[in-house]
Design a protein around this motif. Structure first.
Motif, PDB file in Angstrom:
ATOM      1  N   CYS A 189      59.432  40.049  30.956  1.00 12.60           N
ATOM      2  CA  CYS A 189      59.133  40.059  32.385  1.00 12.60           C
ATOM      3  C   CYS A 189      58.573  41.420  32.760  1.00 12.60           C
ATOM      4  N   SER A 190      57.944  41.484  33.927  1.00 12.59           N
ATOM      5  CA  SER A 190      57.325  42.728  34.383  1.00 12.59           C
ATOM      6  C   SER A 190      58.323  43.663  35.041  1.00 12.59           C
ATOM      7  N   ASN A 223      50.694  42.296  39.999  1.00  9.33           N
ATOM      8  CA  ASN A 223      51.690  41.306  40.442  1.00  9.33           C
ATOM      9  C   ASN A 223      52.788  41.217  39.390  1.00  9.33           C
ATOM     10  N   ASP A 224      53.908  40.660  39.772  1.00 11.93           N
ATOM     11  CA  ASP A 224      55.035  40.528  38.848  1.00 11.93           C
ATOM     12  C   ASP A 224      55.025  39.158  38.189  1.00 11.93           C
ATOM     13  N   TRP A 225      55.692  39.082  37.019  1.00  8.25           N
ATOM     14  CA  TRP A 225      55.669  37.849  36.227  1.00  8.25           C
ATOM     15  C   TRP A 225      56.893  37.790  35.315  1.00  8.25           C
ATOM     16  N   ALA A 254      52.454  32.023  44.186  1.00  6.10           N
ATOM     17  CA  ALA A 254      52.915  31.918  42.795  1.00  6.10           C
ATOM     18  C   ALA A 254      51.957  31.039  42.003  1.00  6.10           C
ATOM     19  N   THR A 257      51.407  29.269  34.151  1.00  9.75           N
ATOM     20  CA  THR A 257      50.546  29.109  32.990  1.00  9.75           C
ATOM     21  C   THR A 257      51.399  28.711  31.798  1.00  9.75           C
ATOM     22  N   ARG A 271      47.277  29.304  41.883  1.00  7.49           N
ATOM     23  CA  ARG A 271      47.974  30.108  42.891  1.00  7.49           C
ATOM     24  C   ARG A 271      48.200  29.320  44.184  1.00  7.49           C
ATOM     25  N   ARG A 294      54.615  30.980  31.790  1.00  8.88           N
ATOM     26  CA  ARG A 294      54.627  32.243  32.541  1.00  8.88           C
ATOM     27  C   ARG A 294      54.546  31.933  34.033  1.00  8.88           C
ATOM     28  N   ASP A 296      53.895  33.647  37.518  1.00 10.51           N
ATOM     29  CA  ASP A 296      53.350  34.824  38.211  1.00 10.51           C
ATOM     30  C   ASP A 296      53.683  34.727  39.685  1.00 10.51           C
ATOM     31  N   PHE A 298      53.091  36.735  43.464  1.00  7.91           N
ATOM     32  CA  PHE A 298      52.136  37.657  44.079  1.00  7.91           C
ATOM     33  C   PHE A 298      52.654  38.107  45.435  1.00  7.91           C
ATOM     34  N   ASP A 300      55.011  40.484  44.654  1.00  5.56           N
ATOM     35  CA  ASP A 300      56.342  40.837  44.158  1.00  5.56           C
ATOM     36  C   ASP A 300      57.360  40.005  44.934  1.00  5.56           C
TER      37      ASP A 300
END
Length: 323
Positions: A189-190, A223-225, A254, A257, A271, A294, A296, A298, A300
Motif C-alpha cells: 500500500c502507499s 493518490n493513495d492505493w 476511487a 484494477t 474512476r 489494486r 486507488d 483519489f 487520499d
C-alpha cells in the motif's frame, strides 16, 4: 516476515471462540480471543477479586496444569503465537505450551479430549505483563489450538497468527474473494498512517472510523492505493466500497484494477465518485480471472471496507487445502 502481521486465526472477529477449559474461576477464558487489546482498571473488585480482562484460573494446590481449547475462527496454517499476559504481574503462569489439531465439523469437549494433538510450541517460559511471541514451524492446517499454562494463573489474550486455508466445499460459488476470513491479504500500500488497510478485509461492518484504512493528507499530485491478493484467482462481478464513518475524510473518487497471474492489468472500475459515510456497490467490468486487485483512492482519505464478489477458482482452493 514478522508473523504478528498475519491475521489472528483465533480472533472473535473471525468467529473464533473458547470451546473448552478446565478452570476459569477468576476470569472467563472467552477473553482470550477478543480482538481488542486488553484493558485494566486497578482496584476494581467483584465477588471473586480484582476484575481482569483475560483468562485467570484459581491457585492450583495439586499437580497438573490448566488449559483452554480455542476453535479457530479461520482454520489455517499457524506461523506464530502471541501469549499476552498484559496486566498479569504476580499471577501470570511462568510457562506455557500450545498444541493444535484438525477436526471436521463442530466437535464437543469429549471429541476434543480424544483428538490427536500436535505440540506446535513446547513448554516455554513466559514473562508477566507483556507479549510473549513464539514462531511455529509446523505448516499443516489446523482448526483448533489448546493453550496449556503451568501450573496456573492469568493470560490476557492468545493470538494465533497465520495463513487462512478455508474448506472450498463450504464456500458458495460466488463469495467475497477479498475477505480476510477466506485468505485474502494486503500485500502492499502507499500509506497507512491512521489505519492498516488489512482492516478493510475484516468481517462485518466497521464499528467506527478507527476500524478501517485511513491515509495521511496528501500534499502532492499523487493518490493513495492498496494492493490485495485475493483468496483465490477469481472472475469478479461486484465491488463494495464502503466509506462508513468517514465523513470529512472520505476519498473523493476511487478505481479498481485487476492483475492476472502473469501481471497483466485489467481495468475493473474506472474512476468513480464516492460519497462520505456511504456503502457503495458497483458492477465491475468483464475481465479474465485475476489474482490481485489494486484499489486507488483519489487523492487520499479513509475506507471502512472493501468487498470483491466473484467466482473463485475451486481447483486452486482444493489444492491449498490438500497441501
Amino acid at each position: 516476515m514478522d508473523f504478528s502481521a498475519l491475521p489472528d486465526l483465533a480472533s472473535r472477529a473471525f468467529g473464533g471462540g473458547v470451546v473448552h477449559c478446565n478452570d476459569e474461576f477468576f476470569a472467563a477464558a472467552d477473553h482470550l480471543v477478543l480482538p481488542d487489546p486488553p484493558g485494566h482498571a486497578p482496584k476494581t473488585f467483584d465477588h471473586k477479586g480484582q476484575v481482569y480482562d483475560g483468562w485467570e484460573t484459581r491457585r492450583r494446590r495439586a499437580d497438573g496444569f490448566d488449559f483452554a481449547v480455542v476453535r479457530l475462527g479461520a482454520p489455517g496454517v499457524i506461523h506464530g503465537v502471541d501469549i499476552d499476559t498484559a496486566f498479569f504481574t504476580g499471577n501470570y503462569p511462568p510457562f506455557a505450551s500450545v498444541e493444535a489439531t484438525e477436526l471436521p465439523g463442530y466437535p464437543g469437549p469429549a471429541e476434543l479430549d480424544a483428538a490427536d494433538w500436535v505440540e506446535v510450541l513446547p513448554r516455554s517460559p513466559l514473562k508477566g505483563d507483556g507479549r510473549n511471541l513464539y514462531p511455529v514451524d509446523d505448516r499443516r492446517r489446523f482448526t483448533h489450538v489448546r493453550l496449556n499454562i503451568f501450573p496456573d494463573g492469568g493470560v490476557a489474550r492468545l493470538r494465533v497468527h497465520g495463513e487462512v486455508v478455508p474448506d472450498p466445499e463450504l464456500l458458495p460459488k460466488v463469495f467475497d474473494v477479498a475477505a480476510a476470513e477466506f485468505g485474502a491479504t494486503v500485500v502492499d500500500c502507499s500509506d497507512m498512517f491512521y489505519g492498516h488497510p488489512q482492516r478493510m478485509l475484516m468481517p462485518g461492518l466497521a464499528r467506527n472510523m478507527g476500524d478501517g484504512w485511513e491515509t495521511s493528507r496528501r500534499r502532492d499530485d499523487g493518490n493513495d492505493w492498496v494492493l490485495v491478493r485475493l483468496a483465490a484467482p477469481a472472475v469478479l462481478r461486484f465491488a463494495d466500497l464502503d466509506t462508513s464513518h468517514f465523513k470529512g475524510n472520505a476519498p473523493g473518487w476511487a478505481g479498481l484494477t485487476g492483475f492476472d497471474a502473469e501481471g497483466v492489468a485489467y481495468p475493473l472500475l474506472t474512476r468513480v465518485a464516492l460519497r462520505p459515510d456511504t456503502p457503495h456497490r458497483f458492477a465491475v467490468a468483464k475481465a479474465p480471472r485475476v489474482t490481485q486487485v489494486r484499489l486507488d483512492i483519489f487523492p487520499d482519505g479513509g475506507m471502512a471496507r472493501l468487498r470483491l464478489l466473484g467466482r473463485a477458482d475451486r481447483a486452486f482452493l482444493r489444492e491449498r487445502l490438500a497441501r
